[in-house]
Design an enzyme around this catalytic site. Structure first.
Site, PDB file in Angstrom:
ATOM      1  N   CYS A 122      73.530  -8.397  -3.271  1.00  0.00           N
ATOM      2  CA  CYS A 122      73.695  -9.345  -2.171  1.00  0.00           C
ATOM      3  C   CYS A 122      73.107 -10.703  -2.592  1.00  0.00           C
ATOM      4  O   CYS A 122      72.573 -10.860  -3.686  1.00  0.00           O
ATOM      5  CB  CYS A 122      72.994  -8.815  -0.925  1.00  0.00           C
ATOM      6  N   CYS A 138      69.252 -10.515  -3.373  1.00  0.00           N
ATOM      7  CA  CYS A 138      68.964  -9.879  -4.658  1.00  0.00           C
ATOM      8  C   CYS A 138      69.442 -10.741  -5.822  1.00  0.00           C
ATOM      9  O   CYS A 138      68.757 -10.842  -6.845  1.00  0.00           O
ATOM     10  CB  CYS A 138      69.581  -8.488  -4.705  1.00  0.00           C
ATOM     11  N   HIS A 188      65.486  -3.754  -0.796  1.00  0.00           N
ATOM     12  CA  HIS A 188      66.694  -3.344  -1.504  1.00  0.00           C
ATOM     13  C   HIS A 188      66.279  -2.777  -2.862  1.00  0.00           C
ATOM     14  O   HIS A 188      65.210  -3.112  -3.384  1.00  0.00           O
ATOM     15  CB  HIS A 188      67.617  -4.536  -1.720  1.00  0.00           C
ATOM     16  N   GLU A 211      67.258  -3.398  -5.856  1.00  0.00           N
ATOM     17  CA  GLU A 211      67.049  -4.387  -6.912  1.00  0.00           C
ATOM     18  C   GLU A 211      65.694  -5.067  -6.787  1.00  0.00           C
ATOM     19  O   GLU A 211      65.003  -5.271  -7.799  1.00  0.00           O
ATOM     20  CB  GLU A 211      68.140  -5.474  -6.857  1.00  0.00           C
TER      21      GLU A 211
END
Length: 148
Positions: A80, A83, A50, A52
């Site tokens: 999410c 993260c 992801h 992040e």
């Protein structure tokens, strides 16, 4: 547009062009961008890539320290659970996000992050930064996916 969210949005545009879910992220320390990334889950064939996560890895390398105290994270979509956990463990001071994620958001949408007791760190949270733009690119991406 907020100057830092604009840079995160540019990362989201890169993801869009790479047929990745268009989420972008930048990390800022002392008013300077020290890391930037976008989703690369499809390219890397791994769920953890992801925006992040990759951005925090880059920031830690830049600072030669996993502890990102004094840093702010700007991301186009509400983080999410994965993260959010990494953000807490990295000690990011503040999270600024563009639009809420009604399916996977773990700050305010699904998990009310501030209600989780006994965490060792609670970053400040500010959502809705350039929300319309951040939401529009996601809607366009998934609209295109549905028509293919």
């Amino acid at each position: 547009m907020n100057i830092y969210m604009k840079e995160a949005y540019r990362e989201a545009e890169k993801a869009f062009k790479e047929d990745e879910v268009p989420v972008g992220c930048v990390i800022v320390k002392e008013e300077k961008i020290i890391a930037r990334a976008h989703n690369r889950k499809e390219k890397k064939n791994c769920a953890v890539f992801h925006a992040e996560i990759e951005c925090m890895i880059k920031a830690a390398r830049k600072l030669n320290n996993w502890n990102l105290k004094g840093c702010d994270l700007y991301v186009t979509l509400e983080p999410c659970m994965m993260c959010t956990g990494a953000i807490v463990n990295s000690r990011i001071d503040r999270i600024f996000f563009g639009c809420k994620d009604p399916k996977g958001g773990a700050l305010v949408s699904n998990v009310k992050f501030k209600r989780i007791r006994n965490l060792n760190h609670y970053p400040q949270i500010k959502g809705g930064i350039d929300e319309d733009e951040c939401s529009a690119i996601l809607k366009e991406f998934f609209r295109n996916k549905r028509t293919k």
